[in-house]
Design a protein around this motif. Structure first.
Motif, PDB file in Angstrom:
ATOM      1  N   LYS A 128       0.837  -1.195   0.000  1.00 56.61           N
ATOM      2  CA  LYS A 128       0.000   0.000   0.000  1.00 56.61           C
ATOM      3  C   LYS A 128       0.867   1.237   0.000  1.00 56.61           C
ATOM      4  CE  LYS A 128      -3.660   2.371   2.344  1.00 56.61           C
ATOM      5  NZ  LYS A 128      -4.420   2.598   3.523  1.00 56.61           N
ATOM      6  N   SER A 129       0.425   2.244  -0.717  1.00 55.34           N
ATOM      7  CA  SER A 129       1.073   3.550  -0.707  1.00 55.34           C
ATOM      8  C   SER A 129       0.351   4.418   0.317  1.00 55.34           C
ATOM      9  CB  SER A 129       0.992   4.188  -2.092  1.00 55.34           C
ATOM     10  OG  SER A 129       1.523   5.484  -2.064  1.00 55.34           O
ATOM     11  N   ILE A 130       1.127   5.052   1.188  1.00 55.69           N
ATOM     12  CA  ILE A 130       0.558   5.870   2.250  1.00 55.69           C
ATOM     13  C   ILE A 130       0.442   7.301   1.746  1.00 55.69           C
ATOM     14  CG2 ILE A 130       0.798   6.623   4.641  1.00 55.69           C
ATOM     15  CD1 ILE A 130       0.570   3.613   4.362  1.00 55.69           C
ATOM     16  N   GLY A 131      -0.745   7.877   1.848  1.00 55.17           N
ATOM     17  CA  GLY A 131      -0.966   9.250   1.414  1.00 55.17           C
ATOM     18  C   GLY A 131      -0.429  10.254   2.420  1.00 55.17           C
ATOM     19  N   LYS A 132      -0.424  11.513   2.030  1.00 51.04           N
ATOM     20  CA  LYS A 132       0.100  12.571   2.897  1.00 51.04           C
ATOM     21  C   LYS A 132      -0.771  12.783   4.135  1.00 51.04           C
ATOM     22  CE  LYS A 132       2.373  15.125  -0.757  1.00 51.04           C
ATOM     23  NZ  LYS A 132       2.463  16.356  -1.521  1.00 51.04           N
ATOM     24  N   ASN A 133      -2.058  12.515   4.022  1.00 54.84           N
ATOM     25  CA  ASN A 133      -2.972  12.738   5.139  1.00 54.84           C
ATOM     26  C   ASN A 133      -3.096  11.540   6.066  1.00 54.84           C
ATOM     27  OD1 ASN A 133      -3.469  15.253   4.042  1.00 54.84           O
ATOM     28  ND2 ASN A 133      -5.239  14.538   2.884  1.00 54.84           N
ATOM     29  N   GLU A 134      -2.450  10.427   5.732  1.00 50.39           N
ATOM     30  CA  GLU A 134      -2.554   9.221   6.532  1.00 50.39           C
ATOM     31  C   GLU A 134      -1.331   9.066   7.428  1.00 50.39           C
ATOM     32  OE1 GLU A 134      -4.998   6.239   3.629  1.00 50.39           O
ATOM     33  OE2 GLU A 134      -2.885   6.528   3.220  1.00 50.39           O
ATOM     34  N   ASP A 135      -1.514   8.423   8.551  1.00 51.39           N
ATOM     35  CA  ASP A 135      -0.417   8.145   9.468  1.00 51.39           C
ATOM     36  C   ASP A 135       0.204   6.801   9.080  1.00 51.39           C
ATOM     37  OD1 ASP A 135       1.327   8.202  11.597  1.00 51.39           O
ATOM     38  OD2 ASP A 135      -0.141   7.435  13.034  1.00 51.39           O
ATOM     39  N   PRO A 136       1.498   6.787   8.699  1.00 52.05           N
ATOM     40  CA  PRO A 136       2.125   5.534   8.254  1.00 52.05           C
ATOM     41  C   PRO A 136       2.132   4.444   9.317  1.00 52.05           C
ATOM     42  CG  PRO A 136       3.528   7.407   7.715  1.00 52.05           C
ATOM     43  CD  PRO A 136       2.407   7.919   8.549  1.00 52.05           C
ATOM     44  N   GLU A 137       2.358   4.817  10.559  1.00 50.67           N
ATOM     45  CA  GLU A 137       2.413   3.812  11.626  1.00 50.67           C
ATOM     46  C   GLU A 137       1.047   3.162  11.852  1.00 50.67           C
ATOM     47  OE1 GLU A 137       5.110   2.714  13.127  1.00 50.67           O
ATOM     48  OE2 GLU A 137       6.380   4.104  12.029  1.00 50.67           O
ATOM     49  N   LYS A 138      -0.016   3.949  11.762  1.00 51.41           N
ATOM     50  CA  LYS A 138      -1.360   3.393  11.942  1.00 51.41           C
ATOM     51  C   LYS A 138      -1.734   2.466  10.786  1.00 51.41           C
ATOM     52  CE  LYS A 138      -3.369   6.982  14.818  1.00 51.41           C
ATOM     53  NZ  LYS A 138      -4.376   8.040  14.917  1.00 51.41           N
ATOM     54  N   GLU A 139      -1.361   2.840   9.570  1.00 51.53           N
ATOM     55  CA  GLU A 139      -1.642   1.991   8.411  1.00 51.53           C
ATOM     56  C   GLU A 139      -0.850   0.694   8.473  1.00 51.53           C
ATOM     57  OE1 GLU A 139      -3.880   2.173   5.891  1.00 51.53           O
ATOM     58  OE2 GLU A 139      -4.684   3.832   7.067  1.00 51.53           O
ATOM     59  N   LEU A 140       0.396   0.779   8.921  1.00 47.99           N
ATOM     60  CA  LEU A 140       1.215  -0.423   9.085  1.00 47.99           C
ATOM     61  C   LEU A 140       0.587  -1.350  10.121  1.00 47.99           C
ATOM     62  CD1 LEU A 140       3.921  -1.916   8.470  1.00 47.99           C
ATOM     63  CD2 LEU A 140       4.876  -0.658  10.388  1.00 47.99           C
TER      64      LEU A 140
END
Length: 154
Positions: A128-140
């Motif tokens: 998945k590509s993480i957008g600028k408005n998303e938190d990378p740690e939460k998506e991980l």
């Protein structure tokens, strides 16, 4: 449940935009001549070809695919095993195009991906590509819990 995440255009931002312009010009030209269909074909290929990853949460497998014309998906399914890991990876790509006056225009694209690694620590594919408005740690963490994987080496 299957979820598809799109990544980037295959030819970069400048060539992709040019392909869309050629596609639209080909549509207009096809009203006057059949050679406009060639422009439609070339423009659609350059403008809409991209890459994506499909995650099948139910069957625990992923598929990285190249989408020709944005429609025809070419790729292979990979099973997800318990000893695989997820990591955050930051990518920086620079696309260069030249104007008629030999001036270069650099377009820099920075992206953060969640990547899938095998048991030996080799990168398999981006999930998945993480957008600028998303938190990378939460998506991980969300992907880790959904797939039942770890983020630390085994």
């Amino acid at each position: 449940m299957k979820k598809t995440y799109r990544f980037k255009k295959a030819f970069g931002p400048v060539a992709s935009t040019s392909g869309i312009i050629v596609f639209l010009a080909g549509i207009v030209a096809s009203f006057f001549s059949l050679t406009g269909l060639v422009l439609v074909f070339i423009g659609a290929f350059m403008g809409f070809t991209n890459t994506s990853t499909t995650i099948d949460y139910y069957n625990r497998r992923v598929k990285f695919s190249n989408n020709l014309f944005g429609l025809i998906r070419l790729g292979k399914w990979h099973d997800i095993y318990w000893d695989m890991q997820l990591h955050l990876v930051t990518s920086r790509e620079v696309y260069t195009s030249y104007s008629r006056g030999n001036r270069s225009l650099d377009t820099e694209v920075k992206q953060t991906f969640v990547e899938l690694y095998d048991a030996q620590g080799h990168s398999l594919l981006p999930l998945k590509s993480i957008g600028k408005n998303e938190d990378p740690e939460k998506e991980l963490e969300r992907l880790r819990l959904s797939l039942g994987l770890t983020t630390e080496p085994v």
